[in-house]
Design a protein around this motif. Sequence first.
Motif, PDB file in Angstrom:
ATOM      1  N   UNK A 158       0.828  -1.219   0.000  1.00 35.85           N
ATOM      2  CA  UNK A 158       0.000   0.000   0.000  1.00 35.85           C
ATOM      3  C   UNK A 158       0.859   1.265   0.000  1.00 35.85           C
ATOM      4  N   UNK A 159       2.158   1.110  -0.291  1.00 32.03           N
ATOM      5  CA  UNK A 159       3.042   2.292  -0.267  1.00 32.03           C
ATOM      6  C   UNK A 159       3.495   2.678  -1.661  1.00 32.03           C
ATOM      7  N   UNK A 160       3.646   3.968  -1.880  1.00 33.10           N
ATOM      8  CA  UNK A 160       4.265   4.417  -3.125  1.00 33.10           C
ATOM      9  C   UNK A 160       5.132   5.627  -2.812  1.00 33.10           C
ATOM     10  N   UNK A 161       6.085   5.890  -3.683  1.00 31.02           N
ATOM     11  CA  UNK A 161       7.013   6.994  -3.420  1.00 31.02           C
ATOM     12  C   UNK A 161       7.672   7.390  -4.729  1.00 31.02           C
ATOM     13  N   UNK A 162       8.389   8.487  -4.689  1.00 34.51           N
ATOM     14  CA  UNK A 162       9.158   8.893  -5.864  1.00 34.51           C
ATOM     15  C   UNK A 162      10.444   9.561  -5.419  1.00 34.51           C
ATOM     16  N   UNK A 163      11.434   9.542  -6.320  1.00 35.13           N
ATOM     17  CA  UNK A 163      12.723  10.154  -6.017  1.00 35.13           C
ATOM     18  C   UNK A 163      13.297  10.769  -7.291  1.00 35.13           C
ATOM     19  N   UNK A 164      14.285  11.638  -7.107  1.00 37.84           N
ATOM     20  CA  UNK A 164      14.952  12.280  -8.236  1.00 37.84           C
ATOM     21  C   UNK A 164      16.218  11.499  -8.556  1.00 37.84           C
ATOM     22  N   UNK A 165      16.429  11.203  -9.823  1.00 35.20           N
ATOM     23  CA  UNK A 165      17.574  10.384 -10.237  1.00 35.20           C
ATOM     24  C   UNK A 165      18.234  11.007 -11.470  1.00 35.20           C
ATOM     25  N   UNK A 166      19.505  11.333 -11.339  1.00 34.66           N
ATOM     26  CA  UNK A 166      20.238  11.873 -12.494  1.00 34.66           C
ATOM     27  C   UNK A 166      20.922  10.755 -13.284  1.00 34.66           C
ATOM     28  N   UNK A 167      21.218   9.644 -12.627  1.00 34.77           N
ATOM     29  CA  UNK A 167      22.014   8.587 -13.254  1.00 34.77           C
ATOM     30  C   UNK A 167      21.101   7.544 -13.872  1.00 34.77           C
ATOM     31  N   UNK A 168      20.695   7.819 -15.081  1.00 29.97           N
ATOM     32  CA  UNK A 168      19.764   6.962 -15.825  1.00 29.97           C
ATOM     33  C   UNK A 168      20.134   7.085 -17.295  1.00 29.97           C
ATOM     34  N   UNK A 169      20.185   5.977 -18.004  1.00 34.32           N
ATOM     35  CA  UNK A 169      20.511   6.051 -19.439  1.00 34.32           C
ATOM     36  C   UNK A 169      19.826   4.919 -20.200  1.00 34.32           C
ATOM     37  N   UNK A 170      19.616   5.145 -21.480  1.00 29.92           N
ATOM     38  CA  UNK A 170      19.112   4.090 -22.350  1.00 29.92           C
ATOM     39  C   UNK A 170      20.188   3.023 -22.490  1.00 29.92           C
ATOM     40  N   UNK A 171      19.729   1.803 -22.777  1.00 30.94           N
ATOM     41  CA  UNK A 171      20.653   0.663 -22.817  1.00 30.94           C
ATOM     42  C   UNK A 171      20.406  -0.190 -24.057  1.00 30.94           C
ATOM     43  N   UNK A 172      19.215  -0.083 -24.628  1.00 29.40           N
ATOM     44  CA  UNK A 172      18.932  -0.846 -25.844  1.00 29.40           C
ATOM     45  C   UNK A 172      17.690  -0.259 -26.525  1.00 29.40           C
TER      46      UNK A 172
END
Lengths: 187, 187
Positions: free
Chosen positions: B28-42
């Motif tokens: 029953x929990x949800x959350x969000x965060x800020x992420x700079x380290x994300x990239x496409x991979x395929x």
Amino acid sequence: MRAPVALEHAYRLINHGPVTLVSAAHGDKSNLMTVAWCMALDFTPPKLAIVLSQESHTRSLVDGSGELVVQVPPRRMLDVVDAVGNCSGARVDKWARFGLAPAKAARVQAPLVEGCTAWLECRVLPKPELADELDLFVCEVLAAWADDEAFAEGRWREDLPEPLRALHHVAGGSYLVDGKQVRARRL
Amino acid sequence: MRAPVALEHAYRLINHGPVTLVSAAHGDKSNLMTVAWCMALDFTPPKLAIVLSQESHTRSLVDGSGELVVQVPPRRMLDVVDAVGNCSGARVDKWARFGLAPAKAARVQAPLVEGCTAWLECRVLPKPELADELDLFVCEVLAAWADDEAFAEGRWREDLPEPLRALHHVAGGSYLVDGKQVRARRL
């Protein structure tokens, strides 16, 4: 001028997600390619993750040497960035073809590409299953450098002249140039 | 308006290296965060790689559910993006605190964050050794969406109004806003 960047600030050279140039050398061969899929992975010791497709000539040099340099090319290199990404070092000497000058790195055999604004000298951490399955390489940053006109005191300067701003790949030959730097208000 | 994006174009939603918001839900929990380290991979099927630090509450929800949504927040969300990255869902209900509205996703339990310009619904590919050692998650994109005012026909529109442009994290509370879109000349 190229100046050393403290290793704890190395992640900031690519934190904004710019398109990169990756250079590598093995034996008497060296080459470079354009790579959009690169991100920081850790602060200290600094690590980064990068995708190098299996067909690329640079990938074969990285596989052979276990080393590479990630660099951030600025707006003034737009046409070269795109061209380097659209031909293969197996057929063309990209250094000669595009008038690029290699410079000696401090910790790796791979050359630095002159004209960029940031350089991260890396050794590949041996994770052959990631390379085989996902073309994914995890690297430790051994040395970092930046053009002190663009990056100083551990961060990108504000209000950089356009020729020194980073590029971000959109699709095909289209790129976004960094716009203004803004600061969040505390909520 | 939120419109579906063909899966073969999903990588373009993050190809320019924007800062992202990552949402997750478990029980029953949800959350969000800020992420700079994300990239496409395929490309196809689309995959991405993302770093989720072990201390974050969102990470625990991802560990529990094996799902997440990566979204691209635009300039108009600057203050929220920074604030969401500087507090923990273990102590604060970020949705209420920052007036964020969750919307139902199509393929995962994790909610979409209203107000963003792109959404990638993902399942985590089970690679526990990567998560344990590097906080690194490899995800398959199951569904993708974009605000059609910002992204249409498989690419980001040129000359977006500033409030809809993507942000790129520099350091601390500083971000670069996307500037103009430029096209390389053929060399």
